[in-house]
Scaffold this active site. Structure first.
Site, PDB file in Angstrom:
ATOM      1  N   ARG A   1       0.894  -1.278   0.125  1.00  0.00           N
ATOM      2  CA  ARG A   1       0.085   0.044   0.143  1.00  0.00           C
ATOM      3  C   ARG A   1       0.839   1.411  -0.014  1.00  0.00           C
ATOM      4  NH1 ARG A   1      -3.759  -2.722  -1.376  1.00  0.00           N
ATOM      5  NH2 ARG A   1      -5.599  -3.255  -0.282  1.00  0.00           N
TER       6      ARG A   1
ATOM      7  N   GLU B   1      -3.754   8.041  -4.805  1.00  0.00           N
ATOM      8  CA  GLU B   1      -4.025   7.189  -6.001  1.00  0.00           C
ATOM      9  C   GLU B   1      -5.416   7.573  -6.806  1.00  0.00           C
ATOM     10  OE1 GLU B   1      -4.096   2.908  -5.167  1.00  0.00           O
ATOM     11  OE2 GLU B   1      -1.946   2.808  -4.516  1.00  0.00           O
TER      12      GLU B   1
ATOM     13  N   HIS C   1      -1.627   0.334  -9.545  1.00  0.00           N
ATOM     14  CA  HIS C   1      -2.247  -0.774  -8.828  1.00  0.00           C
ATOM     15  C   HIS C   1      -2.802  -1.801  -9.373  1.00  0.00           C
ATOM     16  CE1 HIS C   1      -4.171  -0.733  -4.252  1.00  0.00           C
ATOM     17  NE2 HIS C   1      -4.204  -1.966  -4.789  1.00  0.00           N
TER      18      HIS C   1
END
Ligand code: NAP
Length: 320
Positions: free
Chosen positions: A238, A267, A286
């Site tokens: 993360r 993000e 991601h």
């Protein structure tokens, strides 16, 4: 009135269809955009089920608004986007999607490791932009992976799957967790190391710990300075676990060799994020779990949990 399910992202119809007869299914259906906050807050007011994705902030305000909510089915193994304390206080079940994404995410971690070591992004960009003018003895040279030392921070399900891949590359495997894992030591010849030793000795540091208050900023200036100048860091866990400002400085000033990043503090990554200006950064949007089979598998786990809760059964993969 049928019980209401709110789904925060457009899902394939075959995933949603089984719910339509008995439930009032509402779905944010924009293809390319996350659900708007005001829509989420409006929709959860009457919802018994919230089917969320990793980019949704399911915070206290959501739980306070959603008076009928029974379950948040989160399409991710990590659940740092959900306020777990608030869920507990409001008696809402939270489920996640472990295991089914383990191998796919480990593949991506290893892909980033290889790409970073061998400068694939930089080299391909040179080729496509006409920068490749001749074969050069030291042109585009990178680091060897075979026989190198990998340091895995967070030797859980995905960490172990990465370790298994590392054995095929004949790597020395170091790992750090809060708890030792004798079974992993036995299975992969992995050696337990404290953080500082791992950072000093690894050629590739792979971060696979969850995002918790304890892991935010786990890798900062001090930790990066401990790493070898020739070492790379890979983050498939993360954003926020590595301090991005410190990482930028370390990469820019040759404190470390390179970084491979699938996750970021913000993000989608703002295009003015300075990390994107560096040729020794390989950046991905991601996509750790993004294989077709795995994403379907994750949705199937969510659907199973939702069916269970709506039918009064205990769901699998319950976080709280
Ligand atoms: P997991 O099986 O729970 O493994 C997490 C490991 O981290 C555990 O072994 C845990 O061991 C260790 N850990 C926890 N806190 C730590 C700390 N403070 N310091 C060091 N180690 C710590 O989880 P997983 O299924 O492997 O998934 C790992 C993470 O990957 C998820 O939480 C998620 O955020 C991320 N992920 C990202 C993607 C993506 O698309 N990029 C996809 C899937 C997963 P101890 O409890 O002994 O410390």
């Amino acid at each position: 009135m049928k019980p209401k399910i709110f789904i925060t992202r457009k899902l394939p119809e075959e995933m949603v269809a089984p719910f339509r007869e008995k439930y009032d299914v509402r779905m944010w259906d924009a293809e390319d955009a996350a659900v708007k906050r005001y829509v989420l807050l409006e929709e959860v007011k009457e919802a018994e089920v919230l089917w969320s994705v990793v980019s949704d902030a399911i915070d206290r305000e959501v739980f306070e608004t959603a008076k009928k909510l029974k379950i948040v089915a989160n399409m991710a193994v990590g659940y740092n986007n959900v306020d777990i304390e608030a869920a507990k206080e409001h008696g809402v079940i939270v489920t996640n999607t472990p295991d089914v994404l383990t191998e796919t995410t480990a593949d991506l971690a290893f892909a980033l490791l290889l790409a970073t070591a061998r400068r694939l992004y930089h080299a391909e960009e040179e080729l496509r932009s006409g920068g490749w003018t001749s074969w050069s003895p030291m042109g585009y040279t990178g680091m060897d992976v075979g026989g190198a030392t990998i340091g895995i921070i967070g030797m859980g399900r995905i960490g172990e799957a990465v370790a298994r891949r590392a054995t095929g590359f004949n790597m020395r495997i170091l790992y750090h967790n809060r708890n030792r894992k004798p079974a992993a030591e036995e299975a992969y010849g992995a050696e337990y190391a404290d953080m500082d030793t791992l950072l000093k000795e690894a050629d590739f540091v792979v971060v696979l710990a969850p995002h918790t208050p304890e892991t935010v900023g786990l890798i900062g200036e001090r930790e990066l300075a401990l790493m070898k100048k020739t070492a790379s860091i890979i983050n498939v866990a993360r954003g926020g676990i590595i301090d991005e400002q410190a990482l930028y400085k370390a990469l820019k000033n040759d404190v470390i060799w390179a970084a491979g990043l699938d996750v970021f503090e913000t993000e989608p990554v703002p295009l003015n994020n300075p990390l994107l200006t560096l040729p020794n950064v390989t950046a991905l949007p991601h996509i750790g779990s993004a294989s077709i089979r795995t994403r379907i598998g994750m949705m199937e786990l969510n659907a199973k949990a939702i069916h269970a809760v709506l039918e009064g059964r205990e769901p699998e993969n319950r976080v709280v």
